[in-house]
Design a protein around this motif. Structure first.
Motif, mmCIF file in Angstrom:
data_model
loop_
_atom_site.group_PDB
_atom_site.id
_atom_site.type_symbol
_atom_site.label_atom_id
_atom_site.label_comp_id
_atom_site.label_asym_id
_atom_site.label_seq_id
_atom_site.Cartn_x
_atom_site.Cartn_y
_atom_site.Cartn_z
ATOM 1 N N ILE A 1 -3.156 6.552 -10.778
ATOM 2 C CA ILE A 1 -4.614 6.601 -10.606
ATOM 3 C C ILE A 1 -5.301 6.546 -11.967
ATOM 4 O O ILE A 1 -6.252 5.784 -12.171
ATOM 5 C CB ILE A 1 -5.027 7.864 -9.827
ATOM 6 C CG1 ILE A 1 -4.522 7.769 -8.387
ATOM 7 C CG2 ILE A 1 -6.544 8.066 -9.866
ATOM 8 C CD1 ILE A 1 -4.678 9.052 -7.592
ATOM 9 N N LEU A 2 -4.806 7.352 -12.916
ATOM 10 C CA LEU A 2 -5.389 7.354 -14.255
ATOM 11 C C LEU A 2 -5.275 5.984 -14.915
ATOM 12 O O LEU A 2 -6.222 5.511 -15.544
ATOM 13 C CB LEU A 2 -4.720 8.426 -15.120
ATOM 14 C CG LEU A 2 -5.020 9.868 -14.713
ATOM 15 C CD1 LEU A 2 -4.116 10.831 -15.476
ATOM 16 C CD2 LEU A 2 -6.479 10.200 -14.943
ATOM 17 N N ALA B 1 -2.098 1.544 -6.896
ATOM 18 C CA ALA B 1 -2.285 2.932 -7.325
ATOM 19 C C ALA B 1 -2.651 3.824 -6.144
ATOM 20 O O ALA B 1 -2.675 5.042 -6.267
ATOM 21 C CB ALA B 1 -3.381 3.011 -8.387
ATOM 22 N N GLY B 2 -2.938 3.208 -4.998
ATOM 23 C CA GLY B 2 -3.281 3.966 -3.799
ATOM 24 C C GLY B 2 -4.758 4.258 -3.651
ATOM 25 O O GLY B 2 -5.152 5.072 -2.816
ATOM 26 N N LEU B 3 -5.594 3.583 -4.433
ATOM 27 C CA LEU B 3 -7.028 3.857 -4.398
ATOM 28 C C LEU B 3 -7.789 3.056 -3.345
ATOM 29 O O LEU B 3 -8.851 3.483 -2.906
ATOM 30 C CB LEU B 3 -7.640 3.591 -5.776
ATOM 31 C CG LEU B 3 -7.173 4.562 -6.859
ATOM 32 C CD1 LEU B 3 -7.601 4.069 -8.236
ATOM 33 C CD2 LEU B 3 -7.724 5.953 -6.579
ATOM 34 N N ILE B 4 -7.264 1.887 -2.985
ATOM 35 C CA ILE B 4 -7.921 1.068 -1.957
ATOM 36 C C ILE B 4 -6.890 0.543 -0.972
ATOM 37 O O ILE B 4 -5.688 0.515 -1.266
ATOM 38 C CB ILE B 4 -8.710 -0.123 -2.568
ATOM 39 C CG1 ILE B 4 -7.772 -1.103 -3.301
ATOM 40 C CG2 ILE B 4 -9.841 0.356 -3.454
ATOM 41 C CD1 ILE B 4 -8.449 -2.378 -3.763
ATOM 42 N N HIS C 1 -7.228 -6.917 -10.761
ATOM 43 C CA HIS C 1 -7.863 -5.596 -10.676
ATOM 44 C C HIS C 1 -7.657 -4.985 -9.292
ATOM 45 O O HIS C 1 -7.325 -3.809 -9.168
ATOM 46 C CB HIS C 1 -9.354 -5.686 -10.988
ATOM 47 C CG HIS C 1 -9.673 -5.937 -12.429
ATOM 48 N ND1 HIS C 1 -9.025 -5.306 -13.468
ATOM 49 C CD2 HIS C 1 -10.590 -6.755 -13.001
ATOM 50 C CE1 HIS C 1 -9.522 -5.725 -14.623
ATOM 51 N NE2 HIS C 1 -10.478 -6.611 -14.360
ATOM 52 N N PHE C 2 -7.836 -5.783 -8.252
ATOM 53 C CA PHE C 2 -7.634 -5.284 -6.893
ATOM 54 C C PHE C 2 -6.179 -4.892 -6.664
ATOM 55 O O PHE C 2 -5.906 -3.885 -6.006
ATOM 56 C CB PHE C 2 -8.083 -6.306 -5.842
ATOM 57 C CG PHE C 2 -9.557 -6.319 -5.642
ATOM 58 C CD1 PHE C 2 -10.189 -5.273 -4.986
ATOM 59 C CD2 PHE C 2 -10.327 -7.363 -6.108
ATOM 60 C CE1 PHE C 2 -11.560 -5.262 -4.803
ATOM 61 C CE2 PHE C 2 -11.694 -7.367 -5.936
ATOM 62 C CZ PHE C 2 -12.312 -6.313 -5.276
ATOM 63 N N LYS C 3 -5.256 -5.661 -7.210
ATOM 64 C CA LYS C 3 -3.836 -5.344 -7.058
ATOM 65 C C LYS C 3 -3.519 -3.994 -7.707
ATOM 66 O O LYS C 3 -2.827 -3.158 -7.108
ATOM 67 C CB LYS C 3 -2.977 -6.440 -7.689
ATOM 68 C CG LYS C 3 -1.499 -6.157 -7.619
ATOM 69 C CD LYS C 3 -0.689 -7.239 -8.313
ATOM 70 C CE LYS C 3 0.774 -6.864 -8.267
ATOM 71 N NZ LYS C 3 1.567 -7.607 -9.219
ATOM 72 N N HIS D 1 0.871 -1.172 0.000
ATOM 73 C CA HIS D 1 0.000 0.000 0.000
ATOM 74 C C HIS D 1 0.912 1.228 0.000
ATOM 75 O O HIS D 1 1.619 1.458 0.972
ATOM 76 C CB HIS D 1 -0.882 0.042 1.258
ATOM 77 C CG HIS D 1 -1.840 -1.093 1.346
ATOM 78 N ND1 HIS D 1 -1.548 -2.240 2.048
ATOM 79 C CD2 HIS D 1 -3.078 -1.255 0.836
ATOM 80 C CE1 HIS D 1 -2.572 -3.055 1.956
ATOM 81 N NE2 HIS D 1 -3.513 -2.488 1.225
ATOM 82 N N PRO D 2 0.896 2.010 -1.076
ATOM 83 C CA PRO D 2 1.789 3.176 -1.092
ATOM 84 C C PRO D 2 1.341 4.216 -0.065
ATOM 85 O O PRO D 2 0.144 4.368 0.208
ATOM 86 C CB PRO D 2 1.639 3.716 -2.512
ATOM 87 C CG PRO D 2 0.308 3.242 -2.967
ATOM 88 C CD PRO D 2 0.090 1.922 -2.285
ATOM 89 N N ALA D 3 2.302 4.912 0.493
ATOM 90 C CA ALA D 3 1.981 6.050 1.353
ATOM 91 C C ALA D 3 1.301 7.081 0.472
ATOM 92 O O ALA D 3 1.591 7.176 -0.724
ATOM 93 C CB ALA D 3 3.257 6.631 1.958
ATOM 94 N N ILE D 4 0.402 7.861 1.034
ATOM 95 C CA ILE D 4 -0.348 8.824 0.224
ATOM 96 C C ILE D 4 0.581 9.815 -0.473
ATOM 97 O O ILE D 4 0.300 10.255 -1.584
ATOM 98 C CB ILE D 4 -1.446 9.532 1.067
ATOM 99 C CG1 ILE D 4 -2.452 10.247 0.141
ATOM 100 C CG2 ILE D 4 -0.841 10.485 2.066
ATOM 101 C CD1 ILE D 4 -3.225 9.330 -0.762
#
Length: 109
Positions: free
Chosen positions: A17-18, A68-71, A61-63, A6-9
């Motif tokens: 993200i795109l 990407a930091g979305l979930i 898809h979840f990966k 999980h990337p740091a914000i």
């Protein structure tokens, strides 16, 4: 078992993200998790519209969404639970997610 990344914000990039939301299935999965407003199990989003997504594709898809930091994903026994990071992403990139998701919503009409 390998730990989940999980990337740091601060490390979340708009291009990631795109890329993650460029796939209509991933965008639909992300929208479903976001609408739920709580932690969603992977199995709860295995269908997009009238299509069932194969388990192997769903896992990928979840990966992509996670990296990407979305979930944020957490293992609970044999189940993986996913939670949206919209609040964090919105604070970092104001308006980005809503613009992307509104574009998908207007394209479905």
């Amino acid at each position: 078992m390998r730990p989940l990344f999980h990337p740091a914000i601060e490390d979340v990039r708009p291009e990631a993200i795109l890329h993650a939301l460029s796939d209509p299935n991933r965008a639909a999965i992300f929208a479903q998790i976001t609408r739920a407003g709580c932690v969603e199990a992977c199995s709860a989003v295995s269908a997009v519209g009238d299509r069932v997504i194969p388990k192997s594709s769903l896992s990928n898809h979840f990966k992509v969404l996670r990296e990407a930091g979305l979930i944020r994903s957490e293992r609970h026994g044999i189940e993986m639970r996913n939670q949206s990071r919209c609040t964090e992403v919105e604070a970092r990139f104001p308006g980005l997610l809503s613009a992307i998701m509104n574009a998908y919503a207007s394209g479905r009409r």
